[in-house]
Scaffold this motif. Structure first.
Motif, mmCIF file in Angstrom:
data_model
loop_
_atom_site.group_PDB
_atom_site.id
_atom_site.type_symbol
_atom_site.label_atom_id
_atom_site.label_comp_id
_atom_site.label_asym_id
_atom_site.label_seq_id
_atom_site.Cartn_x
_atom_site.Cartn_y
_atom_site.Cartn_z
ATOM 1 N N ILE A 20 0.920 -1.231 -0.120
ATOM 2 C CA ILE A 20 -0.029 -0.076 -0.210
ATOM 3 C C ILE A 20 0.879 1.393 -0.008
ATOM 4 N N THR A 21 1.365 1.584 -1.171
ATOM 5 C CA THR A 21 2.299 2.782 -1.252
ATOM 6 C C THR A 21 1.495 3.563 -2.509
ATOM 7 N N PRO A 22 2.133 4.658 -2.766
ATOM 8 C CA PRO A 22 1.623 5.632 -3.918
ATOM 9 C C PRO A 22 2.172 4.874 -5.248
ATOM 10 N N ASP A 23 3.470 4.435 -5.023
ATOM 11 C CA ASP A 23 4.210 3.959 -5.920
ATOM 12 C C ASP A 23 3.508 2.625 -6.549
ATOM 13 N N PHE A 24 2.932 1.769 -5.751
ATOM 14 C CA PHE A 24 2.385 0.726 -6.231
ATOM 15 C C PHE A 24 1.098 0.918 -6.775
ATOM 16 N N MET A 25 0.342 2.032 -6.343
ATOM 17 C CA MET A 25 -0.987 2.367 -6.826
ATOM 18 C C MET A 25 -0.870 2.986 -8.230
ATOM 19 N N LEU A 26 0.065 3.538 -8.482
ATOM 20 C CA LEU A 26 0.551 4.147 -9.778
ATOM 21 C C LEU A 26 0.552 2.886 -10.918
ATOM 22 N N ARG A 27 1.452 1.757 -10.329
ATOM 23 C CA ARG A 27 1.587 0.748 -11.196
ATOM 24 C C ARG A 27 0.152 -0.123 -11.307
ATOM 25 N N LEU A 28 -0.490 -0.103 -10.510
ATOM 26 C CA LEU A 28 -1.800 -0.975 -10.150
ATOM 27 C C LEU A 28 -2.663 -0.206 -11.197
ATOM 28 N N GLY A 29 -2.907 0.967 -11.167
ATOM 29 C CA GLY A 29 -3.745 1.845 -12.035
ATOM 30 C C GLY A 29 -3.312 1.540 -13.523
ATOM 31 N N TYR A 30 -2.081 1.664 -13.747
ATOM 32 C CA TYR A 30 -1.627 1.093 -15.138
ATOM 33 C C TYR A 30 -1.782 -0.234 -15.470
ATOM 34 N N ALA A 31 -1.648 -1.227 -14.663
ATOM 35 C CA ALA A 31 -2.014 -2.646 -15.109
ATOM 36 C C ALA A 31 -3.383 -2.741 -15.036
ATOM 37 N N THR A 32 -4.195 -2.122 -14.338
ATOM 38 C CA THR A 32 -5.584 -2.214 -14.545
ATOM 39 C C THR A 32 -6.204 -1.804 -15.918
ATOM 40 N N GLY A 33 -5.685 -0.521 -16.188
ATOM 41 C CA GLY A 33 -5.975 0.105 -17.403
ATOM 42 C C GLY A 33 -5.614 -0.919 -18.840
ATOM 43 N N LYS A 34 -4.307 -1.499 -18.561
ATOM 44 C CA LYS A 34 -3.999 -2.426 -19.527
ATOM 45 C C LYS A 34 -4.830 -3.680 -19.852
ATOM 46 N N VAL A 35 -5.119 -4.206 -18.580
ATOM 47 C CA VAL A 35 -5.897 -5.423 -18.565
ATOM 48 C C VAL A 35 -7.684 -5.219 -18.949
ATOM 49 N N LEU A 36 -8.192 -4.318 -18.143
ATOM 50 C CA LEU A 36 -9.683 -3.851 -18.437
ATOM 51 C C LEU A 36 -9.848 -3.245 -19.785
ATOM 52 N N GLY A 37 -8.837 -2.502 -20.430
ATOM 53 C CA GLY A 37 -8.659 -1.718 -21.543
ATOM 54 C C GLY A 37 -9.249 -2.683 -22.781
ATOM 55 N N LYS A 38 -8.750 -3.840 -22.449
ATOM 56 C CA LYS A 38 -8.852 -4.810 -23.794
ATOM 57 C C LYS A 38 -10.318 -5.580 -23.811
ATOM 58 N N MET A 39 -11.027 -5.431 -22.602
ATOM 59 C CA MET A 39 -12.307 -5.989 -22.375
ATOM 60 C C MET A 39 -13.304 -5.251 -22.948
ATOM 61 N N SER A 40 -14.492 -6.001 -23.681
ATOM 62 C CA SER A 40 -15.560 -5.210 -24.322
ATOM 63 C C SER A 40 -16.572 -4.839 -23.328
ATOM 64 N N GLU A 68 -5.458 7.384 -10.685
ATOM 65 C CA GLU A 68 -5.795 8.138 -11.775
ATOM 66 C C GLU A 68 -4.582 8.471 -12.936
ATOM 67 N N ALA A 69 -3.644 8.808 -12.423
ATOM 68 C CA ALA A 69 -2.343 8.791 -13.232
ATOM 69 C C ALA A 69 -2.056 7.561 -14.130
ATOM 70 N N GLY A 70 -2.029 6.357 -13.168
ATOM 71 C CA GLY A 70 -1.704 5.159 -13.814
ATOM 72 C C GLY A 70 -2.710 4.705 -14.837
ATOM 73 N N LEU A 71 -3.841 5.001 -14.691
ATOM 74 C CA LEU A 71 -5.064 4.679 -15.821
ATOM 75 C C LEU A 71 -4.939 5.535 -16.983
ATOM 76 N N ILE A 72 -4.845 6.719 -16.740
ATOM 77 C CA ILE A 72 -4.744 7.873 -18.003
ATOM 78 C C ILE A 72 -3.396 7.329 -18.588
ATOM 79 N N TYR A 73 -2.418 7.203 -17.990
ATOM 80 C CA TYR A 73 -1.138 6.377 -18.832
ATOM 81 C C TYR A 73 -1.389 5.514 -19.544
ATOM 82 N N SER A 74 -1.954 4.772 -19.371
ATOM 83 C CA SER A 74 -2.522 3.393 -19.898
ATOM 84 C C SER A 74 -3.674 3.706 -21.171
ATOM 85 N N GLY A 75 -4.097 4.703 -21.213
ATOM 86 C CA GLY A 75 -5.142 5.227 -22.216
ATOM 87 C C GLY A 75 -6.286 4.957 -21.690
#
Length: 450
Positions: A20-40, A68-75
C-alpha cells in the motif's frame, strides 16, 4: 498463478508498508487499465472508462491521484466520484456502463489502513482470473499509450445514489413519524445516509458525520456502536442505524439501546418476504451465523444454507441457489433484488419497510427469533497440521455434538493469518456452551502443542 497482492476482498494493508504505497498504486492503475482496457463493454468514447470512488480516510487523496495517473497513462478515461459508499460505486459502474469501478477503502479498519476493491462492468467483484491478469500486468514496464486518457469529475454521483437508494422501496413508502439516530462512522455515508432517510420523511439525528480524514471508524460506526446505543435511549428515538466506514455494513439499535446484528436483520427481512411478499426462496448465511437464526428460519419453512465467511462466498451461493437474500452477522447484507453487493443503506431500508408493514417496533419484531448463546475460544498452537482431523479432536467434537443434540452446534475454524484454531460452540444453555468450548479447546491445545 499464485496471487501476491489480492485477497478475497481486494487489496488491503497498512499505508506505507507492503503493497500500500503511492508507487504501487500508480503501477496498479496502469496494470488495471492495460487489462480491463482490452475487455469489451459499453462505449463512452474511443477510450475505456473506469470510475474511482473512495471513503473519507486521508490517504485516499494520494491513492486516488496515483491510480488516476496510472489509468490515464494506460489510455483509460477516469470518472472521479469522490467520497462514496462502496455499493454506490458498484451501482454507478453499471449506470455509466463503465469498464470497471475502483473503491479506495479499508472498510471498517482504522484510518491508517487503506485498500482497493474492484467491481466489474456488471457491478460484481472482479473474477479471480481477471485479478490474476492484473497481478501479472504489474510486472510490465510502463509505456505511455498513444491515446492518453482524461479525467472527469462526476458531480452528480451522490444525488444519483440517493435516488437509487430511495427507489429500492415502493414509491409510496414513507418514514413519517419515525425518529432515527444515524451513526455514519465518519465514513463514506456521511453525506448520503442522512439525506436518504430525511427525504423519506424520518426525523434524523446524525452522529459521526463530520469526517476529517483521521476519525473514520474511530469509536463509532457498526464496529463501535456504544455512542449510538446511548444516543437512542437519551433521545427517546425509535431506533438507531450504524454503518461502517465504507457503507457496505449496517447494524441497528432498538429503542431500548440493544444491538441488533446482521443475523437478526436478515431474519426480519426474510420474515417480511415470507409473510407479505409471497414467500422467501431462501437465505444464505455463513459458518458464523447464529444457530438460533437457522432454527427460526426452519420453523417458518424458509430454506437456509451456510457459506464460508466473506461476502464473495455468500454471493456465490446465492447465485447458485437463485436466492435473493444473504449476508453475515457483521451486517454485510446482500439484497440481490436491489443491489449486486452488500449495501448498508439499501438493507436498512428493507428492514424499515418490514417494520412498517408489520406495524411493530424493532424490539418486538426481533423477539420472534431467539439468539442462542455462543462462546468462542482462540487456541494458539505450536502447529495446525492435521489438527481438525486428529482422532482426539474429532472425538471431543462428536461428544459435544451428542450432548447438544439438535439444540446447538460446534465449529472449529483455522485462522487465515495466525497459528490459531477458533473453537466455537452454540446452544440453548450458556453454561453448557462455555463448558463444552473449554473442553474442546483443551484437547486442541494439547494435540497442537499450544
Amino acid at each position: 498463478m499464485e496471487r501476491k497482492y489480492f485477497g478475497t476482498d481486494g487489496i488491503r494493508g497498512h499505508v506505507g508498508k507492503g503493497a500500500i504505497t503511492p508507487d504501487f498504486m500508480l503501477r496498479l492503475g496502469y496494470a488495471t487499465g492495460k487489462v480491463l482496457g482490452k475487455m469489451s463493454a459499453g462505449k463512452r468514447s474511443s477510450r475505456p472508462y473506469i470510475l474511482i470512488g473512495k471513503d473519507t480516510r486521508v490517504s485516499g487523496y494520494m491513492f486516488e491521484a496515483a491510480l488516476e495517473a496510472g489509468l490515464i497513462y494506460s489510455g483509460v478515461d477516469v470518472g472521479l466520484l469522490g467520497p462514496m459508499p462502496t455499493p454506490a460505486i458498484a451501482y454507478l459502474t453499471r449506470t455509466f456502463h463503465a469498464r470497471a469501478g475502483i473503491v479506495i477503502s479499508a472498510s471498517h479498519n482504522p484510518f491508517h489502513d487503506n485498500g482497493i476493491k474492484f467491481f466489474c462492468a456488471e457491478g460484481y467483484k472482479l473474477p479471480d482470473e481477471v485479478e490474476r491478469e492484473i497481478e501479472a500486468a504489474l510486472e510490465l514496464p510502463m509505456e505511455a499509450a498513444e491515446n492518453l486518457g482524461k479525467a472527469y469529475r462526476v458531480d452528480d454521483a451522490a444525488s444519483r445514489y440517493i435516488e437509487f437508494s430511495k427507489a429500492s422501496t415502493p414509491w409510496n413508502f414513507s418514514l413519517d413519524g419515525l425518529k432515527i439516530v444515524l451513526d455514519c462512522a465518519n465514513g463514506a455515508t456521511y453525506h448520503i445516509a442522512p439525506k436518504v432517510f430525511r427525504e423519506l420523511g424520518a426525523e434524523v439525528t446524525a452522529l459521526s458525520a463530520s469526517p476529517d480524514g483521521l476519525n473514520i471508524n474511530l469509536e463509532c460506526g457498526s464496529t463501535k456502536p456504544k455512542q449510538l446505543q446511548s444516543a437512542v435511549v437519551e433521545q427517546g428515538a425509535d431506533l438507531g442505524i450504524a454503518f461502517d466506514g465504507d457503507g457496505d455494513r449496517v447494524l441497528f439499535v432498538d429503542r431500548n439501546g440493544d444491538l441488533v446484528d446482521g443475523d437478526q436483520l436478515l431474519f426480519i427481512i426474510g420474515l417480511y418476504q415470507q409473510e407479505h411478499l409471497g414467500g422467501c426462496k431462501g437465505i444464505v448465511g455463513t459458518l458464523m451465523s447464529n444457530y438460533g437464526f437457522e432454527l427460526a428460519l426452519r420453523e417458518r419453512s424458509i430454506p437456509f444454507e451456510r457459506a464460508k465467511v466473506g461476502d464473495r462466498y455468500v454471493l456465490e451461493k446465492m447465485k447458485a441457489n437463485g436466492w435473493m437474500l444473504g449476508g453475515e452477522s457483521s451486517g454485510h447484507i446482500i439484497c440481490a433484488d436491489a443491489s449486486t453487493t452488500g449495501d448498508g443503506i439499501v438493507a436498512a431500508l428493507q428492514v424499515l419497510r418490514a417494520l412498517s408493514e408489520f406495524g411493530l417496533p424493532l424490539h418486538q419484531l426481533k423477539a420472534r427469533m431467539q439468539m442462542l448463546p455462543q462462546h468462542m475460544i482462540n487456541v494458539r498452537l505450536g502447529h495446525r497440521d492435521g489438527i481438525l482431523d486428529h482422532p482426539e479432536v474429532m472425538a471431543a467434537v462428536s461428544d459435544a455434538e451428542l450432548q447438544l443434540a439438535d439444540n446447538g452446534r460446534v465449529l472449529l475454524r483455522p485462522s487465515g493469518t495466525e497459528p490459531l484454531i477458533r473453537v466455537m460452540v452454540e446452544g440453548r444453555d450458556s453454561t453448557q456452551v462455555e463448558q463444552l468450548a473449554q473442553q474442546i479447546s483443551a484437547v486442541v491445545q494439547r494435540v497442537g502443542g499450544g
